[in-house]
Design an enzyme around this catalytic site. Sequence first.
Site, PDB file in Angstrom:
ATOM      1  N   GLY A   1       0.760  -1.249   0.000  1.00  0.00           N
ATOM      2  CA  GLY A   1       0.000   0.000   0.000  1.00  0.00           C
ATOM      3  C   GLY A   1       0.785   1.290   0.000  1.00  0.00           C
ATOM      4  O   GLY A   1       0.194   2.362   0.125  1.00  0.00           O
TER       5      GLY A   1
ATOM      6  N   ARG B   1      -2.148 -10.221   1.694  1.00  0.00           N
ATOM      7  CA  ARG B   1      -1.514  -8.914   1.460  1.00  0.00           C
ATOM      8  C   ARG B   1      -2.558  -7.794   1.417  1.00  0.00           C
ATOM      9  O   ARG B   1      -2.283  -6.657   1.794  1.00  0.00           O
ATOM     10  CB  ARG B   1      -0.664  -8.947   0.180  1.00  0.00           C
ATOM     11  CG  ARG B   1       0.649  -9.715   0.397  1.00  0.00           C
ATOM     12  CD  ARG B   1       1.444  -9.870  -0.871  1.00  0.00           C
ATOM     13  NE  ARG B   1       1.991  -8.640  -1.392  1.00  0.00           N
ATOM     14  CZ  ARG B   1       3.188  -8.126  -1.084  1.00  0.00           C
ATOM     15  NH1 ARG B   1       3.952  -8.754  -0.217  1.00  0.00           N
ATOM     16  NH2 ARG B   1       3.616  -7.006  -1.635  1.00  0.00           N
TER      17      ARG B   1
ATOM     18  N   GLY C   1      -5.824  -9.524 -10.941  1.00  0.00           N
ATOM     19  CA  GLY C   1      -5.766  -8.321 -11.791  1.00  0.00           C
ATOM     20  C   GLY C   1      -5.724  -8.642 -13.275  1.00  0.00           C
ATOM     21  O   GLY C   1      -6.128  -7.811 -14.089  1.00  0.00           O
TER      22      GLY C   1
ATOM     23  N   ASP D   1       1.667  -1.747 -10.821  1.00  0.00           N
ATOM     24  CA  ASP D   1       2.944  -1.924 -10.115  1.00  0.00           C
ATOM     25  C   ASP D   1       3.121  -3.429  -9.873  1.00  0.00           C
ATOM     26  O   ASP D   1       2.731  -3.950  -8.831  1.00  0.00           O
ATOM     27  CB  ASP D   1       2.878  -1.152  -8.786  1.00  0.00           C
ATOM     28  CG  ASP D   1       4.202  -1.149  -8.048  1.00  0.00           C
ATOM     29  OD1 ASP D   1       5.249  -1.113  -8.708  1.00  0.00           O
ATOM     30  OD2 ASP D   1       4.181  -1.202  -6.802  1.00  0.00           O
TER      31      ASP D   1
ATOM     32  N   CYS E   1      10.280  -3.051  -9.492  1.00  0.00           N
ATOM     33  CA  CYS E   1      11.496  -2.719  -8.740  1.00  0.00           C
ATOM     34  C   CYS E   1      12.615  -3.675  -9.130  1.00  0.00           C
ATOM     35  O   CYS E   1      13.345  -4.182  -8.287  1.00  0.00           O
ATOM     36  CB  CYS E   1      11.234  -2.692  -7.237  1.00  0.00           C
ATOM     37  SG  CYS E   1      10.492  -4.180  -6.597  1.00  0.00           S
TER      38      CYS E   1
HETATM   39  C1  LIG Z   1       5.332  -4.881  -6.235  1.00  0.00           C
HETATM   40  S1  LIG Z   1       4.025  -5.458  -5.278  1.00  0.00           S
HETATM   41  C2  LIG Z   1       2.992  -4.028  -5.187  1.00  0.00           C
HETATM   42  C3  LIG Z   1       3.518  -3.003  -4.244  1.00  0.00           C
HETATM   43  C4  LIG Z   1       2.509  -1.893  -3.986  1.00  0.00           C
HETATM   44  N1  LIG Z   1       2.071  -1.249  -5.189  1.00  0.00           N
HETATM   45  C5  LIG Z   1       3.053  -0.867  -3.040  1.00  0.00           C
HETATM   46  O1  LIG Z   1       3.468   0.221  -3.474  1.00  0.00           O
HETATM   47  O2  LIG Z   1       3.080  -1.127  -1.844  1.00  0.00           O
HETATM   48  C6  LIG Z   1       3.152  -6.465  -6.392  1.00  0.00           C
HETATM   49  C7  LIG Z   1       1.833  -6.970  -5.842  1.00  0.00           C
HETATM   50  O3  LIG Z   1       1.167  -7.656  -6.908  1.00  0.00           O
HETATM   51  C8  LIG Z   1       0.326  -8.608  -6.337  1.00  0.00           C
HETATM   52  N2  LIG Z   1      -0.095  -9.537  -7.382  1.00  0.00           N
HETATM   53  C9  LIG Z   1       0.538 -10.622  -7.868  1.00  0.00           C
HETATM   54  N3  LIG Z   1      -0.196 -11.192  -8.834  1.00  0.00           N
HETATM   55  C10 LIG Z   1      -1.300 -10.442  -8.983  1.00  0.00           C
HETATM   56  C11 LIG Z   1      -2.446 -10.520  -9.813  1.00  0.00           C
HETATM   57  N4  LIG Z   1      -2.587 -11.503 -10.704  1.00  0.00           N
HETATM   58  N5  LIG Z   1      -3.404  -9.594  -9.686  1.00  0.00           N
HETATM   59  C12 LIG Z   1      -3.273  -8.584  -8.783  1.00  0.00           C
HETATM   60  N6  LIG Z   1      -2.225  -8.465  -7.961  1.00  0.00           N
HETATM   61  C13 LIG Z   1      -1.253  -9.376  -8.066  1.00  0.00           C
HETATM   62  C14 LIG Z   1       1.174  -9.213  -5.239  1.00  0.00           C
HETATM   63  O4  LIG Z   1       0.377  -9.824  -4.257  1.00  0.00           O
HETATM   64  C15 LIG Z   1       1.940  -7.989  -4.719  1.00  0.00           C
HETATM   65  O5  LIG Z   1       1.327  -7.477  -3.575  1.00  0.00           O
END
Ligand SMILES: C[S@@+](CC[C@H](N)C(=O)[O-])C[C@H]1O[C@@H](n2cnc3c(N)ncnc32)[C@H](O)[C@@H]1O
Length: 396
Positions: free
Chosen positions: A197, A221, A250, A267, A322
Amino acid sequence: MMALLLDARLLVRKVKDLSCFTPRRHRVKGKWAATLAKQPATSLALQHFDATYSGQLGELWPSIRVALLSEKKYGALFNNFSHESTLAQLEAQGCRDFISDTGTEAQPSEVAVEEESNCVSIKKSDIDGQLLSPLQLSPHIKCLVFPRGDITRFKPARPDMYGLLGYYLMDAASVLPVLALDVQEGHSVLDLCAAPGGKTLALLQTQSIGFLCVNDSSVSRTLRLRRVLRSFVPKQLLTDEKLHISSLDGTKWGEVESNTFDRVLVDVPCTTDRHSVTEDDNNIFSKSRTGERRRLPQLQLELLLAGIEAACPGGEILYSTCTLSQIQNQSVVEQAIFLAQENHGIRLQVVDLKPLPHMFRKTFHFAPNLHLGEMVIPHLAANFGPIYMCKLRRLS
Ligand SMILES: C[S@@+](CC[C@H](N)C(=O)[O-])C[C@H]1O[C@@H](n2cnc3c(N)ncnc32)[C@H](O)[C@@H]1O
Protein backbone atom coordinates in the site's frame (compact mmCIF):
# COMPACT_ATOMS: atom_id res chain seq x y z
CA MET A 1 53.08 -46.15 -34.05
CA MET A 2 50.10 -48.55 -33.90
CA ALA A 3 51.38 -49.94 -30.56
CA LEU A 4 51.65 -46.43 -29.11
CA LEU A 5 48.03 -45.68 -30.06
CA LEU A 6 46.82 -48.92 -28.44
CA ASP A 7 48.76 -48.07 -25.25
CA ALA A 8 47.14 -44.64 -25.11
CA ARG A 9 43.65 -46.14 -25.54
CA LEU A 10 44.32 -48.64 -22.76
CA LEU A 11 45.49 -45.86 -20.48
CA VAL A 12 42.30 -43.86 -21.07
CA ARG A 13 40.17 -46.94 -20.33
CA LYS A 14 42.14 -47.60 -17.15
CA VAL A 15 41.68 -44.08 -15.92
CA LYS A 16 37.93 -44.37 -16.61
CA ASP A 17 37.79 -47.71 -14.83
CA LEU A 18 39.46 -46.28 -11.73
CA SER A 19 36.00 -45.23 -10.59
CA CYS A 20 35.31 -48.92 -10.05
CA PHE A 21 37.68 -48.80 -7.09
CA THR A 22 35.40 -46.29 -5.30
CA PRO A 23 32.85 -48.28 -3.33
CA ARG A 24 29.34 -47.67 -4.74
CA ARG A 25 28.12 -46.31 -1.41
CA HIS A 26 30.69 -43.49 -1.62
CA ARG A 27 29.87 -42.55 -5.18
CA VAL A 28 27.56 -39.56 -5.41
CA LYS A 29 26.08 -37.63 -8.26
CA GLY A 30 26.50 -33.97 -7.34
CA LYS A 31 22.96 -32.95 -8.14
CA TRP A 32 21.45 -35.82 -6.08
CA ALA A 33 23.61 -35.42 -3.04
CA ALA A 34 21.32 -34.51 -0.17
CA THR A 35 24.38 -33.74 1.92
CA LEU A 36 25.64 -30.99 -0.42
CA ALA A 37 25.05 -27.59 1.15
CA LYS A 38 22.15 -25.83 -0.59
CA GLN A 39 23.00 -22.48 -2.14
CA PRO A 40 21.09 -19.72 -0.40
CA ALA A 41 18.54 -18.00 -2.62
CA THR A 42 20.44 -14.71 -2.24
CA SER A 43 23.54 -16.31 -3.84
CA LEU A 44 21.44 -17.74 -6.67
CA ALA A 45 19.95 -14.29 -7.23
CA LEU A 46 23.38 -12.67 -7.32
CA GLN A 47 24.71 -15.26 -9.77
CA HIS A 48 21.70 -14.70 -11.99
CA PHE A 49 22.08 -10.92 -11.88
CA ASP A 50 25.84 -11.12 -12.53
CA ALA A 51 25.14 -13.19 -15.62
CA THR A 52 22.36 -10.98 -17.01
CA TYR A 53 23.07 -7.45 -15.79
CA SER A 54 26.78 -7.35 -16.62
CA GLY A 55 25.70 -7.61 -20.26
CA GLN A 56 22.63 -5.39 -19.98
CA LEU A 57 24.12 -2.63 -17.83
CA GLY A 58 27.78 -2.96 -18.83
CA GLU A 59 30.14 -0.83 -16.77
CA LEU A 60 27.30 0.45 -14.57
CA TRP A 61 26.70 -3.01 -13.09
CA PRO A 62 29.64 -3.25 -10.59
CA SER A 63 28.65 -0.05 -8.78
CA ILE A 64 24.93 -0.90 -8.87
CA ARG A 65 25.81 -4.36 -7.48
CA VAL A 66 27.71 -2.84 -4.54
CA ALA A 67 24.82 -0.48 -3.81
CA LEU A 68 22.25 -3.30 -3.99
CA LEU A 69 24.24 -5.21 -1.39
CA SER A 70 24.60 -2.16 0.87
CA GLU A 71 22.13 -0.58 3.24
CA LYS A 72 19.25 0.98 1.37
CA LYS A 73 17.92 4.46 2.02
CA TYR A 74 14.37 5.30 2.93
CA GLY A 75 12.13 8.24 2.34
CA ALA A 76 9.39 9.39 4.71
CA LEU A 77 6.12 9.86 2.84
CA PHE A 78 4.47 12.66 4.78
CA ASN A 79 0.92 11.85 5.89
CA ASN A 80 -1.36 14.84 5.27
CA PHE A 81 -4.09 13.16 7.33
CA SER A 82 -2.03 13.13 10.54
CA HIS A 83 -2.26 15.94 13.07
CA GLU A 84 1.33 15.54 14.28
CA SER A 85 3.66 18.41 13.39
CA THR A 86 5.88 15.86 11.71
CA LEU A 87 7.12 17.96 8.84
CA ALA A 88 8.89 20.50 11.06
CA GLN A 89 10.36 17.71 13.20
CA LEU A 90 11.76 15.90 10.19
CA GLU A 91 13.16 19.08 8.69
CA ALA A 92 14.82 19.86 12.04
CA GLN A 93 16.60 16.48 11.74
CA GLY A 94 18.09 17.57 8.41
CA CYS A 95 15.61 16.01 5.97
CA ARG A 96 14.10 17.79 2.99
CA ASP A 97 11.12 17.16 0.77
CA PHE A 98 12.76 16.01 -2.45
CA ILE A 99 9.61 16.69 -4.49
CA SER A 100 9.49 20.43 -3.87
CA ASP A 101 13.28 20.68 -3.89
CA THR A 102 13.83 20.38 -7.62
CA GLY A 103 16.59 23.00 -7.92
CA THR A 104 18.61 22.19 -10.99
CA GLU A 105 22.12 22.61 -9.63
CA ALA A 106 23.63 19.17 -9.22
CA GLN A 107 26.30 17.82 -6.91
CA PRO A 108 29.77 17.79 -8.54
CA SER A 109 29.69 14.03 -9.16
CA GLU A 110 26.20 14.32 -10.61
CA VAL A 111 27.27 16.92 -13.12
CA ALA A 112 29.61 14.34 -14.59
CA VAL A 113 26.89 11.68 -14.72
CA GLU A 114 24.41 14.09 -16.25
CA GLU A 115 26.85 15.25 -18.90
CA GLU A 116 27.76 11.67 -19.66
CA SER A 117 24.15 10.73 -20.17
CA ASN A 118 23.50 13.88 -22.19
CA CYS A 119 26.14 12.79 -24.64
CA VAL A 120 24.38 9.51 -25.24
CA SER A 121 20.70 10.12 -25.13
CA ILE A 122 19.48 13.46 -23.85
CA LYS A 123 20.66 16.48 -25.73
CA LYS A 124 20.83 19.75 -23.79
CA SER A 125 18.28 21.28 -26.17
CA ASP A 126 15.85 18.39 -25.43
CA ILE A 127 16.07 19.08 -21.72
CA ASP A 128 15.46 22.78 -22.16
CA GLY A 129 12.46 21.95 -24.34
CA GLN A 130 11.04 19.65 -21.72
CA LEU A 131 11.48 22.20 -18.99
CA LEU A 132 8.89 24.32 -20.76
CA SER A 133 6.36 21.56 -20.18
CA PRO A 134 7.40 19.66 -17.06
CA LEU A 135 5.16 17.03 -15.49
CA GLN A 136 2.40 18.35 -13.29
CA LEU A 137 3.36 17.31 -9.77
CA SER A 138 0.77 17.11 -7.04
CA PRO A 139 1.64 19.87 -4.53
CA HIS A 140 0.32 17.64 -1.73
CA ILE A 141 2.70 14.70 -1.99
CA LYS A 142 5.73 15.24 0.22
CA CYS A 143 8.52 12.76 0.70
CA LEU A 144 11.43 13.61 2.96
CA VAL A 145 14.92 12.24 2.53
CA PHE A 146 18.27 12.76 4.21
CA PRO A 147 20.91 14.42 1.99
CA ARG A 148 23.11 12.45 -0.39
CA GLY A 149 25.63 10.31 1.41
CA ASP A 150 23.82 10.71 4.74
CA ILE A 151 22.61 7.30 5.87
CA THR A 152 20.82 8.42 9.04
CA ARG A 153 17.80 6.23 9.70
CA PHE A 154 14.34 7.59 10.33
CA LYS A 155 12.81 7.04 13.74
CA PRO A 156 9.53 5.12 13.74
CA ALA A 157 6.57 7.42 13.09
CA ARG A 158 4.41 8.36 16.08
CA PRO A 159 0.61 8.23 16.18
CA ASP A 160 -1.33 11.47 16.59
CA MET A 161 -4.32 11.84 18.94
CA TYR A 162 -6.49 9.87 16.46
CA GLY A 163 -3.93 7.09 16.14
CA LEU A 164 -2.80 8.15 12.66
CA LEU A 165 0.92 7.94 11.92
CA GLY A 166 2.83 10.98 10.71
CA TYR A 167 4.78 9.32 7.89
CA TYR A 168 5.21 6.07 6.00
CA LEU A 169 8.74 4.78 5.38
CA MET A 170 9.36 3.53 1.86
CA ASP A 171 11.91 3.62 -0.93
CA ALA A 172 11.68 7.30 -1.92
CA ALA A 173 11.98 6.31 -5.59
CA SER A 174 8.67 4.41 -5.24
CA VAL A 175 6.92 7.76 -5.05
CA LEU A 176 8.04 8.61 -8.61
CA PRO A 177 5.55 6.29 -10.38
CA VAL A 178 2.74 7.98 -8.44
CA LEU A 179 4.05 11.44 -9.33
CA ALA A 180 4.43 10.38 -12.95
CA LEU A 181 0.84 9.10 -13.01
CA ASP A 182 -0.17 12.75 -12.65
CA VAL A 183 -3.58 12.36 -10.98
CA GLN A 184 -5.89 15.34 -11.57
CA GLU A 185 -8.89 16.61 -9.64
CA GLY A 186 -11.82 14.18 -9.74
CA HIS A 187 -9.99 11.38 -11.55
CA SER A 188 -11.06 7.79 -11.14
CA VAL A 189 -7.97 5.73 -10.40
CA LEU A 190 -7.22 2.01 -10.33
CA ASP A 191 -4.27 0.66 -8.33
CA LEU A 192 -4.19 -2.87 -9.76
CA CYS A 193 -1.45 -4.51 -7.62
CA ALA A 194 -1.61 -2.39 -4.52
CA ALA A 195 -0.39 -4.26 -1.44
CA PRO A 196 1.18 -3.48 0.96
CA GLY A 197 0.00 0.00 0.00
CA GLY A 198 2.89 2.48 -0.17
CA LYS A 199 1.83 3.83 -3.55
CA THR A 200 -1.85 3.76 -2.57
CA LEU A 201 -0.98 6.01 0.37
CA ALA A 202 0.94 8.33 -1.94
CA LEU A 203 -2.05 8.41 -4.31
CA LEU A 204 -4.34 9.32 -1.41
CA GLN A 205 -2.01 12.16 -0.40
CA THR A 206 -2.88 13.96 -3.66
CA GLN A 207 -6.35 14.56 -2.15
CA SER A 208 -7.74 15.00 -5.60
CA ILE A 209 -8.96 11.51 -6.50
CA GLY A 210 -12.67 11.21 -7.29
CA PHE A 211 -12.82 7.42 -7.00
CA LEU A 212 -10.04 5.01 -6.03
CA CYS A 213 -10.14 1.29 -6.67
CA VAL A 214 -7.41 -0.59 -4.80
CA ASN A 215 -6.77 -4.22 -5.68
CA ASP A 216 -4.33 -7.03 -4.91
CA SER A 217 -4.89 -10.70 -5.73
CA SER A 218 -3.33 -11.86 -2.45
CA VAL A 219 -5.92 -11.94 0.33
CA SER A 220 -3.28 -11.84 3.09
CA ARG A 221 -1.51 -8.91 1.46
CA THR A 222 -4.83 -7.11 0.99
CA LEU A 223 -5.42 -7.50 4.74
CA ARG A 224 -2.00 -5.97 5.33
CA LEU A 225 -2.92 -3.13 2.98
CA ARG A 226 -6.12 -2.51 4.98
CA ARG A 227 -4.04 -2.38 8.19
CA VAL A 228 -1.67 0.14 6.58
CA LEU A 229 -4.55 2.30 5.42
CA ARG A 230 -6.16 2.19 8.89
CA SER A 231 -2.90 3.49 10.40
CA PHE A 232 -2.66 6.44 8.01
CA VAL A 233 -6.07 7.37 6.71
CA PRO A 234 -9.14 8.64 8.63
CA LYS A 235 -11.92 6.07 9.14
CA GLN A 236 -14.51 8.06 7.22
CA LEU A 237 -12.33 7.96 4.11
CA LEU A 238 -11.96 4.18 4.38
CA THR A 239 -15.70 3.63 4.62
CA ASP A 240 -16.42 6.21 1.93
CA GLU A 241 -17.87 4.79 -1.26
CA LYS A 242 -15.18 6.69 -3.15
CA LEU A 243 -12.70 4.01 -2.02
CA HIS A 244 -13.12 0.40 -3.04
CA ILE A 245 -10.74 -2.40 -1.95
CA SER A 246 -10.73 -5.82 -3.64
CA SER A 247 -8.69 -9.03 -3.85
CA LEU A 248 -9.18 -10.05 -7.46
CA ASP A 249 -6.84 -11.50 -10.03
CA GLY A 250 -5.77 -8.32 -11.79
CA THR A 251 -5.15 -10.14 -15.08
CA LYS A 252 -8.94 -10.56 -15.39
CA TRP A 253 -9.78 -6.94 -14.60
CA GLY A 254 -10.29 -5.87 -18.18
CA GLU A 255 -12.96 -8.57 -18.65
CA VAL A 256 -15.00 -7.17 -15.76
CA GLU A 257 -14.53 -3.44 -16.09
CA SER A 258 -13.00 -1.92 -19.20
CA ASN A 259 -12.66 1.62 -20.62
CA THR A 260 -13.30 3.09 -17.17
CA PHE A 261 -10.40 4.69 -15.31
CA ASP A 262 -8.61 8.00 -15.96
CA ARG A 263 -5.44 6.65 -14.38
CA VAL A 264 -4.23 3.09 -13.81
CA LEU A 265 -1.20 2.13 -11.77
CA VAL A 266 0.22 -1.30 -12.69
CA ASP A 267 2.94 -1.92 -10.11
CA VAL A 268 3.61 -5.55 -10.93
CA PRO A 269 5.22 -8.40 -8.97
CA CYS A 270 8.82 -8.79 -10.15
CA THR A 271 12.16 -10.24 -9.07
CA THR A 272 12.41 -7.45 -6.43
CA ASP A 273 16.17 -7.28 -7.08
CA ARG A 274 17.24 -5.60 -3.85
CA HIS A 275 15.23 -7.97 -1.68
CA SER A 276 16.45 -10.97 -3.70
CA VAL A 277 20.15 -10.30 -3.05
CA THR A 278 19.76 -9.47 0.63
CA GLU A 279 16.96 -11.60 2.16
CA ASP A 280 16.69 -15.37 1.98
CA ASP A 281 13.15 -15.34 3.36
CA ASN A 282 10.38 -15.23 0.79
CA ASN A 283 12.98 -15.07 -1.98
CA ILE A 284 11.79 -15.56 -5.57
CA PHE A 285 15.17 -17.17 -6.42
CA SER A 286 14.63 -20.07 -4.01
CA LYS A 287 14.52 -23.36 -5.95
CA SER A 288 10.89 -23.97 -4.99
CA ARG A 289 9.85 -20.73 -6.72
CA THR A 290 11.73 -21.21 -10.00
CA GLY A 291 8.53 -21.76 -11.98
CA GLU A 292 6.89 -18.70 -10.47
CA ARG A 293 9.96 -16.61 -11.29
CA ARG A 294 10.07 -17.80 -14.90
CA ARG A 295 6.39 -16.99 -15.35
CA LEU A 296 6.83 -13.39 -14.12
CA PRO A 297 7.22 -11.68 -17.53
CA GLN A 298 4.02 -13.36 -18.79
CA LEU A 299 2.12 -12.36 -15.61
CA GLN A 300 3.46 -8.81 -15.90
CA LEU A 301 2.35 -8.64 -19.52
CA GLU A 302 -1.15 -9.88 -18.66
CA LEU A 303 -1.43 -7.38 -15.80
CA LEU A 304 -0.31 -4.49 -17.98
CA LEU A 305 -2.76 -5.49 -20.74
CA ALA A 306 -5.55 -5.69 -18.16
CA GLY A 307 -4.59 -2.23 -16.86
CA ILE A 308 -4.60 -0.85 -20.41
CA GLU A 309 -8.08 -2.29 -21.00
CA ALA A 310 -9.31 -0.87 -17.69
CA ALA A 311 -8.22 2.68 -18.65
CA CYS A 312 -10.62 4.88 -20.60
CA PRO A 313 -9.64 6.25 -24.01
CA GLY A 314 -7.43 9.24 -23.23
CA GLY A 315 -6.61 7.66 -19.89
CA GLU A 316 -3.05 7.00 -18.75
CA ILE A 317 -1.38 3.86 -17.46
CA LEU A 318 1.81 3.73 -15.42
CA TYR A 319 3.74 0.46 -15.48
CA SER A 320 6.33 0.05 -12.72
CA THR A 321 8.65 -2.57 -11.22
CA CYS A 322 11.50 -2.72 -8.74
CA THR A 323 13.81 -4.72 -10.96
CA LEU A 324 16.61 -3.74 -13.36
CA SER A 325 15.61 -6.53 -15.75
CA GLN A 326 15.01 -5.46 -19.33
CA ILE A 327 12.88 -8.57 -19.86
CA GLN A 328 10.53 -7.52 -17.06
CA ASN A 329 10.64 -3.83 -17.96
CA GLN A 330 11.02 -2.60 -21.52
CA SER A 331 10.19 -5.94 -23.18
CA VAL A 332 6.91 -6.24 -21.28
CA VAL A 333 5.90 -2.72 -22.30
CA GLU A 334 6.83 -3.31 -25.94
CA GLN A 335 4.82 -6.53 -26.10
CA ALA A 336 1.85 -4.90 -24.36
CA ILE A 337 1.80 -2.02 -26.88
CA PHE A 338 1.84 -4.54 -29.73
CA LEU A 339 -0.77 -6.91 -28.27
CA ALA A 340 -3.14 -4.14 -27.16
CA GLN A 341 -3.33 -3.03 -30.80
CA GLU A 342 -3.40 -6.56 -32.27
CA ASN A 343 -5.93 -8.14 -29.92
CA HIS A 344 -8.02 -5.23 -28.69
CA GLY A 345 -7.56 -2.51 -31.30
CA ILE A 346 -6.21 -0.17 -28.58
CA ARG A 347 -3.63 2.34 -29.79
CA LEU A 348 -1.16 3.60 -27.23
CA GLN A 349 1.33 6.43 -27.04
CA VAL A 350 4.41 6.33 -24.83
CA VAL A 351 4.46 9.42 -22.61
CA ASP A 352 7.91 10.92 -22.26
CA LEU A 353 9.08 10.87 -18.65
CA LYS A 354 12.43 12.57 -19.33
CA PRO A 355 11.50 15.57 -17.15
CA LEU A 356 11.70 13.24 -14.12
CA PRO A 357 15.45 12.54 -14.27
CA HIS A 358 16.04 16.20 -14.83
CA MET A 359 13.84 17.38 -11.97
CA PHE A 360 15.08 14.83 -9.46
CA ARG A 361 18.74 14.46 -10.38
CA LYS A 362 19.72 15.89 -6.99
CA THR A 363 18.07 12.97 -5.24
CA PHE A 364 18.30 9.92 -7.52
CA HIS A 365 20.58 8.35 -10.06
CA PHE A 366 18.79 7.47 -13.28
CA ALA A 367 19.88 4.94 -15.87
CA PRO A 368 21.21 6.73 -18.95
CA ASN A 369 19.87 6.06 -22.44
CA LEU A 370 16.91 3.76 -21.82
CA HIS A 371 14.96 3.56 -25.05
CA LEU A 372 11.66 3.17 -23.17
CA GLY A 373 10.71 4.53 -19.75
CA GLU A 374 12.95 5.76 -16.94
CA MET A 375 14.75 3.87 -14.18
CA VAL A 376 16.24 4.88 -10.84
CA ILE A 377 19.40 2.88 -10.29
CA PRO A 378 20.93 2.21 -6.86
CA HIS A 379 24.04 4.25 -6.05
CA LEU A 380 26.05 4.25 -2.82
CA ALA A 381 25.53 7.97 -2.26
CA ALA A 382 21.79 7.78 -3.03
CA ASN A 383 20.87 4.19 -2.38
CA PHE A 384 17.29 4.13 -3.67
CA GLY A 385 15.71 1.86 -6.27
CA PRO A 386 15.81 0.08 -8.56
CA ILE A 387 12.51 1.49 -9.78
CA TYR A 388 11.51 1.26 -13.42
CA MET A 389 8.54 3.18 -14.80
CA CYS A 390 6.95 3.69 -18.17
CA LYS A 391 3.82 5.68 -18.92
CA LEU A 392 1.34 4.95 -21.71
CA ARG A 393 -1.60 7.00 -22.95
CA ARG A 394 -4.61 5.34 -24.55
CA LEU A 395 -5.36 6.98 -27.86
CA SER A 396 -8.37 4.77 -28.60
C1 LIG B 1 5.33 -4.88 -6.23
S1 LIG B 1 4.02 -5.46 -5.28
C2 LIG B 1 2.99 -4.03 -5.19
C3 LIG B 1 3.52 -3.00 -4.24
C4 LIG B 1 2.51 -1.89 -3.99
N1 LIG B 1 2.07 -1.25 -5.19
C5 LIG B 1 3.05 -0.87 -3.04
O1 LIG B 1 3.47 0.22 -3.47
O2 LIG B 1 3.08 -1.13 -1.84
C6 LIG B 1 3.15 -6.47 -6.39
C7 LIG B 1 1.83 -6.97 -5.84
O3 LIG B 1 1.17 -7.66 -6.91
C8 LIG B 1 0.33 -8.61 -6.34
N2 LIG B 1 -0.10 -9.54 -7.38
C9 LIG B 1 0.54 -10.62 -7.87
N3 LIG B 1 -0.20 -11.19 -8.83
C10 LIG B 1 -1.30 -10.44 -8.98
C11 LIG B 1 -2.45 -10.52 -9.81
N4 LIG B 1 -2.59 -11.50 -10.70
N5 LIG B 1 -3.40 -9.59 -9.69
C12 LIG B 1 -3.27 -8.58 -8.78
N6 LIG B 1 -2.22 -8.47 -7.96
C13 LIG B 1 -1.25 -9.38 -8.07
C14 LIG B 1 1.17 -9.21 -5.24
O4 LIG B 1 0.38 -9.82 -4.26
C15 LIG B 1 1.94 -7.99 -4.72
O5 LIG B 1 1.33 -7.48 -3.57
